[in-house]
Write an enzyme that holds these catalytic residues in place. Structure first.
Site, PDB file in Angstrom:
ATOM      1  N   ARG A  92       0.862  -1.297   0.094  1.00 36.30           N
ATOM      2  CA  ARG A  92      -0.016   0.096   0.190  1.00 36.30           C
ATOM      3  C   ARG A  92       0.773   1.248   0.129  1.00 36.30           C
ATOM      4  NH1 ARG A  92      -5.123  -0.916   1.493  1.00 36.30           N
ATOM      5  NH2 ARG A  92      -4.803  -2.968   0.507  1.00 36.30           N
ATOM      6  N   ARG A 121      -8.115   0.454   5.051  1.00 39.97           N
ATOM      7  CA  ARG A 121      -7.008   1.239   4.687  1.00 39.97           C
ATOM      8  C   ARG A 121      -7.269   2.210   3.453  1.00 39.97           C
ATOM      9  NH1 ARG A 121      -1.471  -1.747   5.604  1.00 39.97           N
ATOM     10  NH2 ARG A 121      -0.860   0.540   5.879  1.00 39.97           N
ATOM     11  N   ASP A 306       1.855  -1.178  15.439  1.00 39.92           N
ATOM     12  CA  ASP A 306       2.799  -2.026  14.811  1.00 39.92           C
ATOM     13  C   ASP A 306       3.197  -3.016  16.078  1.00 39.92           C
ATOM     14  OD1 ASP A 306       2.011  -1.049  12.365  1.00 39.92           O
ATOM     15  OD2 ASP A 306       3.792  -0.064  12.073  1.00 39.92           O
ATOM     16  N   ILE A 328      -6.328   1.991  16.050  1.00 42.80           N
ATOM     17  CA  ILE A 328      -5.961   2.701  14.744  1.00 42.80           C
ATOM     18  C   ILE A 328      -6.364   1.792  13.456  1.00 42.80           C
ATOM     19  CG2 ILE A 328      -3.829   3.345  13.191  1.00 42.80           C
ATOM     20  CD1 ILE A 328      -4.099   4.696  16.092  1.00 42.80           C
ATOM     21  N   ARG A 398       8.613  -9.111   4.413  1.00 43.46           N
ATOM     22  CA  ARG A 398       8.378  -7.639   3.887  1.00 43.46           C
ATOM     23  C   ARG A 398       8.892  -6.458   4.720  1.00 43.46           C
ATOM     24  NH1 ARG A 398       2.441  -6.429   4.054  1.00 43.46           N
ATOM     25  NH2 ARG A 398       3.411  -4.294   3.809  1.00 43.46           N
TER      26      ARG A 398
HETATM   27  N1  EPU Z   1      -6.915   6.153   7.137  1.00 43.49           N
HETATM   28  C1  EPU Z   1      -8.085   7.016   6.640  1.00 43.49           C
HETATM   29  N2  EPU Z   1      -7.931   7.447   5.328  1.00 43.49           N
HETATM   30  C2  EPU Z   1      -6.630   7.669   5.006  1.00 43.49           C
HETATM   31  C3  EPU Z   1      -5.647   7.275   5.260  1.00 43.49           C
HETATM   32  C4  EPU Z   1      -5.738   6.579   6.560  1.00 43.49           C
HETATM   33  O1  EPU Z   1      -9.138   6.497   7.031  1.00 43.49           O
HETATM   34  O2  EPU Z   1      -6.613   8.470   3.819  1.00 43.49           O
HETATM   35  C5  EPU Z   1      -7.230   5.782   8.520  1.00 43.49           C
HETATM   36  C6  EPU Z   1      -6.770   4.294   8.094  1.00 43.49           C
HETATM   37  O3  EPU Z   1      -7.727   3.309   7.820  1.00 43.49           O
HETATM   38  C7  EPU Z   1      -6.233   3.932   9.494  1.00 43.49           C
HETATM   39  C8  EPU Z   1      -5.791   5.086  10.355  1.00 43.49           C
HETATM   40  O4  EPU Z   1      -6.282   6.238   9.349  1.00 43.49           O
HETATM   41  O5  EPU Z   1      -7.491   3.454  10.200  1.00 43.49           O
HETATM   42  C9  EPU Z   1      -4.112   5.279  10.198  1.00 43.49           C
HETATM   43  O6  EPU Z   1      -3.773   4.850   9.012  1.00 43.49           O
HETATM   44  P1  EPU Z   1      -2.297   5.628   8.501  1.00 43.49           P
HETATM   45  O7  EPU Z   1      -2.852   6.302   7.207  1.00 43.49           O
HETATM   46  O8  EPU Z   1      -1.680   6.401   9.669  1.00 43.49           O
HETATM   47  O9  EPU Z   1      -1.635   4.384   8.173  1.00 43.49           O
HETATM   48  P2  EPU Z   1      -0.614   4.334   6.869  1.00 43.49           P
HETATM   49  O10 EPU Z   1      -0.182   5.401   6.807  1.00 43.49           O
HETATM   50  O11 EPU Z   1      -1.123   3.539   5.776  1.00 43.49           O
HETATM   51  C10 EPU Z   1       1.699   3.535   8.211  1.00 43.49           C
HETATM   52  C11 EPU Z   1       2.628   2.275   8.600  1.00 43.49           C
HETATM   53  C12 EPU Z   1       2.039   1.228   9.038  1.00 43.49           C
HETATM   54  C13 EPU Z   1       1.392   1.567  10.491  1.00 43.49           C
HETATM   55  C14 EPU Z   1       0.369   2.941  10.281  1.00 43.49           C
HETATM   56  C15 EPU Z   1       0.058   3.191  11.940  1.00 43.49           C
HETATM   57  C16 EPU Z   1       3.901   3.179   6.707  1.00 43.49           C
HETATM   58  C17 EPU Z   1       4.452   2.384   5.326  1.00 43.49           C
HETATM   59  N3  EPU Z   1       3.109   2.160   7.034  1.00 43.49           N
HETATM   60  O12 EPU Z   1       0.599   3.195   7.444  1.00 43.49           O
HETATM   61  O13 EPU Z   1       2.992   0.272   9.012  1.00 43.49           O
HETATM   62  O14 EPU Z   1       0.834   0.623  10.975  1.00 43.49           O
HETATM   63  O15 EPU Z   1       1.102   3.827   9.726  1.00 43.49           O
HETATM   64  O16 EPU Z   1       0.939   3.884  12.645  1.00 43.49           O
HETATM   65  O17 EPU Z   1       4.527   3.843   7.041  1.00 43.49           O
HETATM   66  C18 EPU Z   1       3.656  -1.746   9.225  1.00 43.49           C
HETATM   67  O18 EPU Z   1       4.726  -1.520   9.123  1.00 43.49           O
HETATM   68  O19 EPU Z   1       3.416  -2.993   9.452  1.00 43.49           O
HETATM   69  C19 EPU Z   1       2.419  -1.117   8.850  1.00 43.49           C
HETATM   70  C20 EPU Z   1       1.317  -1.535   8.574  1.00 43.49           C
END
Ligand code: EPU
Length: 418
Positions: A92, A121, A306, A328, A398
């Protein structure tokens, strides 16, 4: 498909060196698209998500050169401003190229991510932010197409919920926009701060990274930079739990202790001895009784989602009941059922898990469902009686660099079989 075969019951003793942060390296690689000059990135972890991002960048037009020291990216021209479904569906974080591509060449076409093992997500907030900066967005045939032929314009973007990659994507879009952008309710994660540090070296003007309000004054162009990625706080946390759960004596080195502050506090409340022998290391000594302590995941500096699965594995050894609340992601308890197959007593109710300990876990065949869920199965296997076979370890690959080598070095009985 590779499997891990783990025989539990050995204490872990020794030092584990922490690799660079996957979640910091991913946006850093994407940031290299913002300039036609070379960008050198050090301490990039050699994990599968990074290789996926590198493949994507090469398809987009980057020249990539890497050795043990660094990854060097040079993108004189954007050849194809697109992130295809084949890559986005496996990772993603591919959507992190959206902001840089629109900023650099005025257009991007990125596959919309579908569902995923830990929740829906969506990336609606990335899209909302880009629209605020003046991009025209069209969603069609499963793709998000963004256009800003005359460039982006600075604006106030108020995120209605905190998003890590959303904040990073918008920061990368705003650095080349005309005028000032203010990101409100921005993510405060160390990975956001690291990205801001890299962008600043490239010539961007950013203030407030690490707080909820980030101010970015757009500049006309960015240049090359040489940057070392921060250590992986989730990897460090995983090995701290490994030391605690096996009753061992493990020192993680080359980490930033402050970045795992919430986990350390949680471990200390659970009765685990955690000390900081040096500026960049943490030592965990288990062996005593583990207390069951409730935990709620939160955005940084709260307890990281995480590390929730790993903490759940630890709580199977607690002396009572621990309630774990996942704030989250809506579906991040997939590991609970597999832990159950190993003898854990866990009841799930919506976003809440009740873990009753202490249980003698026993080795079993289990399936890895996502990256961190898999890590929790490895941790459980380390204390289980007998042999555990974890299938689909590509999920672990990963995001964990050489996990079996690092664990074996401190005494774990773990091997990879094909
Ligand atoms: N969300 C929305 N709309 C958006 C974006 C996010 O509703 O446009 C929601 C998501 O569905 C979720 C929450 O907001 O419920 C937080 O999501 P966030 O966008 O912060 O997650 P992310 O940026 O997709 C990153 C890490 C994840 C980690 C999360 C939370 C990266 C590449 N990924 O994901 O890492 O769990 O932040 O800290 O930085 C992992 O490494 O295993 C992993 C999943």
């Amino acid at each position: 498909m590779d499997k891990f075969v783990i025989t539990g019951g050995t204490d872990l003793n020794g030092e584990i060196a922490i690799s660079g942060s996957k979640n910091s390296a991913l946006p850093a690689l994407a940031a290299a698209l913002l300039t036609d000059e070379p960008v050198t990135l050090r301490r990039i972890p050699r994990v599968r998500d990074i290789r996926t991002m590198e493949r994507l960048l090469v398809d987009i037009g980057s020249q990539l050169d890497e050795d043990d020291e660094a990854v060097r990216l040079h993108t004189p021209n954007i050849v194809s401003p697109e992130a295809p479904y084949e890559l986005v569906k496996t990772m993603r974080a591919s959507s992190l190229v959206l902001g840089p591509l629109v900023a650099r060449c005025g257009r991007a076409r990125v596959s919309a991510p579908g569902g995923c093992a830990i929740g829906s997500r969506p990336i609606n907030l990335h899209i909302f932010g880009l629209e605020r900066l003046g991009a025209k967005i069209n969603q069609t045939h499963g793709y998000i197409e963004a256009e800003a032929p005359d460039g982006l314009r600075g604006a106030v973007v108020h995120f209605d919920r905190i998003t890590v990659t959303g904040t990073e994507d918008l920061m990368m879009a705003a650095v080349l926009a005309q005028g000032e952008t203010v990101l409100r309710n921005a993510a405060r994660e160390p990975e956001v701060v690291d990205l801001a540090a890299l962008l600043t070296k490239m010539g961007a003007k950013i203030e407030g990274a690490g707080t909820s309000d980030i101010r970015i004054e757009g500049v006309e162009r960015l240049g090359g930079a040489d940057h070392t990625i921060i250590p992986d706080r989730i990897e460090a946390g995983t090995y701290l739990v490994a030391g605690a759960i096996t009753g061992g004596d493990v020192t993680v080195t080359g980490c930033v202790p402050e970045h795992v502050g919430a986990l350390v506090s949680q471990l200390q409340q659970a009765g685990v001895d955690v000390t900081q022998p040096g500026g960049e290391s943490l030592r965990v000594r288990g062996g005593g009784k583990i207390r069951s302590v409730d935990m709620t995941t939160e955005e940084y500096p709260g307890f990281a989602t995480d590390l929730q699965a790993q903490y759940m594995a630890l709580m199977t050894q607690g002396d009572g009941i621990a309630v774990i609340v996942e704030n989250i992601f809506e579906n991040r308890f997939m590991h609970a059922q597999e832990l159950g197959r190993m003898g854990a007593n866990i009841r799930i109710n919506g976003r809440q898990a009740m873990v009753a300990g202490p249980r003698q876990l026993t080795g079993a065949g289990v399936i890895a469902s996502d990256l961190r869920a898999s890590a929790s199965l490895v941790l459980a296997a380390l204390v289980a009686r007998g042999e555990t076979v974890i299938d689909r370890v590509y999920h672990i690959d990963r995001g964990y660099e050489k996990i079996e080598t690092k664990l074996a070095q401190v005494g774990a009985n773990i091997r990879r079989v094909e």
